[in-house]
Design a protein around this motif. Structure first.
Motif, PDB file in Angstrom:
ATOM      1  N   GLU A   1      77.903 -12.606  52.046  1.00 20.90           N
ATOM      2  CA  GLU A   1      79.132 -13.083  51.301  1.00 20.90           C
ATOM      3  C   GLU A   1      80.230 -11.896  51.301  1.00 20.90           C
ATOM      4  OE1 GLU A   1      79.238 -13.104  46.732  1.00 20.90           O
ATOM      5  OE2 GLU A   1      78.954 -14.948  47.290  1.00 20.90           O
ATOM      6  N   ALA A   2      81.430 -12.365  51.723  1.00 18.97           N
ATOM      7  CA  ALA A   2      82.611 -11.576  51.823  1.00 18.97           C
ATOM      8  C   ALA A   2      83.448 -11.763  50.766  1.00 18.97           C
ATOM      9  CB  ALA A   2      83.428 -11.954  53.339  1.00 18.97           C
ATOM     10  N   GLU A   3      84.456 -10.626  50.222  1.00 18.22           N
ATOM     11  CA  GLU A   3      85.113 -10.981  49.248  1.00 18.22           C
ATOM     12  C   GLU A   3      86.526 -10.394  49.911  1.00 18.22           C
ATOM     13  OE1 GLU A   3      84.020  -8.557  45.755  1.00 18.22           O
ATOM     14  OE2 GLU A   3      81.769  -9.056  46.243  1.00 18.22           O
ATOM     15  N   LYS A   4      87.530 -10.989  49.234  1.00 20.18           N
ATOM     16  CA  LYS A   4      88.996 -10.947  49.748  1.00 20.18           C
ATOM     17  C   LYS A   4      89.280 -10.755  51.071  1.00 20.18           C
ATOM     18  CE  LYS A   4      89.900  -7.944  45.300  1.00 20.18           C
ATOM     19  NZ  LYS A   4      90.259  -6.773  44.969  1.00 20.18           N
ATOM     20  N   VAL A   5      88.965 -11.934  51.570  1.00 19.75           N
ATOM     21  CA  VAL A   5      89.117 -12.257  52.940  1.00 19.75           C
ATOM     22  C   VAL A   5      90.480 -12.515  53.189  1.00 19.75           C
ATOM     23  CG1 VAL A   5      88.239 -14.083  54.714  1.00 19.75           C
ATOM     24  CG2 VAL A   5      86.826 -13.204  53.028  1.00 19.75           C
ATOM     25  N   ARG A   6      90.870 -12.030  54.515  1.00 19.63           N
ATOM     26  CA  ARG A   6      92.226 -12.133  54.979  1.00 19.63           C
ATOM     27  C   ARG A   6      92.447 -12.555  56.484  1.00 19.63           C
ATOM     28  NH1 ARG A   6      93.949  -6.887  53.351  1.00 19.63           N
ATOM     29  NH2 ARG A   6      92.839  -6.699  51.611  1.00 19.63           N
ATOM     30  N   LYS A   7      93.260 -13.394  56.804  1.00 17.47           N
ATOM     31  CA  LYS A   7      93.329 -13.635  58.446  1.00 17.47           C
ATOM     32  C   LYS A   7      94.129 -12.554  59.023  1.00 17.47           C
ATOM     33  CE  LYS A   7      93.925 -18.636  57.996  1.00 17.47           C
ATOM     34  NZ  LYS A   7      94.914 -20.053  58.390  1.00 17.47           N
ATOM     35  N   VAL A   8      93.539 -12.386  60.235  1.00 14.85           N
ATOM     36  CA  VAL A   8      94.162 -11.288  61.061  1.00 14.85           C
ATOM     37  C   VAL A   8      94.587 -12.215  62.261  1.00 14.85           C
ATOM     38  CG1 VAL A   8      93.874  -9.556  62.770  1.00 14.85           C
ATOM     39  CG2 VAL A   8      92.866  -9.558  60.336  1.00 14.85           C
ATOM     40  N   LEU A   9      95.741 -12.165  62.752  1.00 11.82           N
ATOM     41  CA  LEU A   9      96.319 -13.045  63.792  1.00 11.82           C
ATOM     42  C   LEU A   9      96.305 -12.275  64.814  1.00 11.82           C
ATOM     43  CD1 LEU A   9      99.192 -14.974  62.056  1.00 11.82           C
ATOM     44  CD2 LEU A   9      96.590 -15.790  62.577  1.00 11.82           C
ATOM     45  N   SER A  10      95.836 -12.597  66.120  1.00 17.52           N
ATOM     46  CA  SER A  10      96.037 -11.712  67.481  1.00 17.52           C
ATOM     47  C   SER A  10      95.935 -12.760  68.613  1.00 17.52           C
ATOM     48  CB  SER A  10      94.888 -10.921  67.455  1.00 17.52           C
ATOM     49  OG  SER A  10      93.615 -11.715  67.625  1.00 17.52           O
ATOM     50  N   GLY A  11      96.041 -12.257  69.577  1.00 16.99           N
ATOM     51  CA  GLY A  11      96.131 -13.084  70.935  1.00 16.99           C
ATOM     52  C   GLY A  11      96.223 -12.334  72.158  1.00 16.99           C
ATOM     53  N   GLY A  12      96.424 -13.082  73.153  1.00 21.05           N
ATOM     54  CA  GLY A  12      96.775 -12.317  74.488  1.00 21.05           C
ATOM     55  C   GLY A  12      97.026 -13.103  75.669  1.00 21.05           C
ATOM     56  N   VAL A  13      96.666 -12.549  76.702  1.00 15.84           N
ATOM     57  CA  VAL A  13      96.827 -13.625  77.951  1.00 15.84           C
ATOM     58  C   VAL A  13      95.467 -13.194  78.936  1.00 15.84           C
ATOM     59  CG1 VAL A  13      98.145 -13.625  80.219  1.00 15.84           C
ATOM     60  CG2 VAL A  13      99.289 -13.095  78.017  1.00 15.84           C
TER      61      VAL A  13
ATOM     62  N   ARG B   1      78.964 -11.554  64.737  1.00 14.60           N
ATOM     63  CA  ARG B   1      80.163 -12.378  65.270  1.00 14.60           C
ATOM     64  C   ARG B   1      80.487 -11.612  66.491  1.00 14.60           C
ATOM     65  NH1 ARG B   1      78.175 -16.188  63.085  1.00 14.60           N
ATOM     66  NH2 ARG B   1      79.007 -17.118  61.174  1.00 14.60           N
ATOM     67  N   THR B   2      81.266 -12.301  67.215  1.00 12.38           N
ATOM     68  CA  THR B   2      81.971 -11.715  68.760  1.00 12.38           C
ATOM     69  C   THR B   2      82.561 -10.245  68.431  1.00 12.38           C
ATOM     70  OG1 THR B   2      82.055 -13.924  69.422  1.00 12.38           O
ATOM     71  CG2 THR B   2      83.047 -12.155  70.529  1.00 12.38           C
ATOM     72  N   ALA B   3      83.426 -10.395  67.307  1.00 11.59           N
ATOM     73  CA  ALA B   3      83.957  -9.188  67.157  1.00 11.59           C
ATOM     74  C   ALA B   3      83.857  -8.331  65.773  1.00 11.59           C
ATOM     75  CB  ALA B   3      85.748  -9.281  67.488  1.00 11.59           C
ATOM     76  N   CYS B   4      82.643  -8.549  65.502  1.00 10.38           N
ATOM     77  CA  CYS B   4      82.314  -8.058  64.055  1.00 10.38           C
ATOM     78  C   CYS B   4      81.040  -7.220  64.322  1.00 10.38           C
ATOM     79  CB  CYS B   4      82.097  -9.180  63.343  1.00 10.38           C
ATOM     80  SG  CYS B   4      81.458  -8.757  61.625  1.00 10.38           S
ATOM     81  N   ASP B   5      81.312  -5.785  63.921  1.00 10.88           N
ATOM     82  CA  ASP B   5      80.040  -4.814  64.107  1.00 10.88           C
ATOM     83  C   ASP B   5      80.221  -4.291  62.642  1.00 10.88           C
ATOM     84  OD1 ASP B   5      79.216  -4.712  66.656  1.00 10.88           O
ATOM     85  OD2 ASP B   5      80.981  -4.027  67.351  1.00 10.88           O
TER      86      ASP B   5
ATOM     87  N   ARG C   1      94.580 -16.258  68.644  1.00  9.66           N
ATOM     88  CA  ARG C   1      93.205 -16.131  68.077  1.00  9.66           C
ATOM     89  C   ARG C   1      93.429 -15.851  66.671  1.00  9.66           C
ATOM     90  NH1 ARG C   1      88.720 -12.659  71.082  1.00  9.66           N
ATOM     91  NH2 ARG C   1      90.470 -11.126  70.629  1.00  9.66           N
ATOM     92  N   VAL C   2      92.613 -16.313  65.697  1.00  2.00           N
ATOM     93  CA  VAL C   2      92.823 -15.972  64.358  1.00  2.00           C
ATOM     94  C   VAL C   2      91.198 -15.538  64.079  1.00  2.00           C
ATOM     95  CG1 VAL C   2      93.014 -16.862  61.975  1.00  2.00           C
ATOM     96  CG2 VAL C   2      94.128 -17.998  63.802  1.00  2.00           C
ATOM     97  N   GLU C   3      91.193 -14.165  63.360  1.00  2.29           N
ATOM     98  CA  GLU C   3      89.934 -13.667  63.136  1.00  2.29           C
ATOM     99  C   GLU C   3      90.184 -13.414  61.513  1.00  2.29           C
ATOM    100  OE1 GLU C   3      88.470 -11.449  66.949  1.00  2.29           O
ATOM    101  OE2 GLU C   3      90.539 -10.502  65.807  1.00  2.29           O
ATOM    102  N   TYR C   4      89.101 -12.951  61.169  1.00  2.00           N
ATOM    103  CA  TYR C   4      89.155 -12.960  59.563  1.00  2.00           C
ATOM    104  C   TYR C   4      88.496 -11.099  59.325  1.00  2.00           C
ATOM    105  CZ  TYR C   4      89.907 -17.608  59.302  1.00  2.00           C
ATOM    106  OH  TYR C   4      90.457 -18.827  59.412  1.00  2.00           O
ATOM    107  N   THR C   5      89.159 -10.809  58.184  1.00  2.00           N
ATOM    108  CA  THR C   5      88.592  -9.370  57.846  1.00  2.00           C
ATOM    109  C   THR C   5      88.348  -9.542  56.171  1.00  2.00           C
ATOM    110  OG1 THR C   5      89.118  -6.891  57.543  1.00  2.00           O
ATOM    111  CG2 THR C   5      91.144  -8.687  57.330  1.00  2.00           C
ATOM    112  N   ALA C   6      87.702  -8.482  55.881  1.00  2.00           N
ATOM    113  CA  ALA C   6      87.151  -8.705  54.321  1.00  2.00           C
ATOM    114  C   ALA C   6      87.282  -7.156  53.626  1.00  2.00           C
ATOM    115  CB  ALA C   6      85.893  -9.414  54.160  1.00  2.00           C
ATOM    116  N   GLU C   7      87.532  -7.240  52.673  1.00  3.72           N
ATOM    117  CA  GLU C   7      87.687  -5.916  51.850  1.00  3.72           C
ATOM    118  C   GLU C   7      86.105  -5.438  51.586  1.00  3.72           C
ATOM    119  OE1 GLU C   7      88.796  -4.396  47.633  1.00  3.72           O
ATOM    120  OE2 GLU C   7      90.552  -5.175  48.624  1.00  3.72           O
TER     121      GLU C   7
END
Length: 170
Positions: free
Chosen positions: A14-26, A112-116, A61-67
């Motif tokens: 379970e994650a608390e205080k989840v926020r979007k992190v916008l990123s991207g690239g080429v 997940r792909t970008a989640c350690d 890309r939209v990723e998520y981070t949590a407190e």
């Protein structure tokens, strides 16, 4: 039919205080980084250089981070007791379940792909070290040796009907 049995060990994260992190690239093509068209598009009649697949493709890309992220595990001791296997077998099953939890939290928590994830603490129950749990499992296997099948591997022989059409096409 299938034998359906409830799981003795379950868990969720379970994650608390989840926020979007916008990123991207080429996405760059190592073959032609100029951005020119790589292939013609026969559907539109476009020729090479007019339309088609480009070598440099921008993406968002939209990723998520949590407190805070918490993993919860539930070991149903009542279910294990309900099997009526005796104290040695119950201790073996509990030790094996705790060993699975310990190896999960100590292993690579790349869910997940970008989640350690890293274990930062344990609340409520002090999970024993892997070496302790492994020794308990090994001792439990020895204590329950009489309850295991003899021989430990069961060989099954059955007649198999081969589909000639599938065999010919393979």
């Amino acid at each position: 039919g299938r034998v359906r049995a409830p799981r003795a060990l379950t868990g969720f994260i379970e994650a608390e205080k989840v926020r979007k992190v916008l990123s991207g690239g080429v996405k760059n093509s190592p073959i032609d980084p100029t951005g020119k068209t790589q292939v013609a598009d026969p559907a539109t009649g476009a020729k090479l250089g007019e339309a088609g697949v480009y070598s440099n493709v921008p993406y968002a890309r939209v990723e998520y981070t949590a407190e805070r992220i918490t993993a919860y595990f539930n070991l149903d001791l009542g279910l294990i007791r309900g099997y009526g296997l005796g104290d040695d077998a119950m201790n073996l099953l509990v030790s094996l379940a705790l060993l699975k939890v310990r190896r999960f939290v100590d292993g690579s928590l790349r869910l997940r792909t970008a989640c350690d994830l890293l274990l930062t603490g344990v609340r409520g129950f002090e999970l024993p070290a892997e070496s302790t749990l492994l020794a308990d499992v090994q001792a439990g296997i020895k204590a329950c040796a009489a309850q295991f099948a003899k021989p430990p591997v069961t060989l099954l022989k059955t007649k198999v009907k081969l589909d000639k059409a599938k065999e010919a096409s393979a």
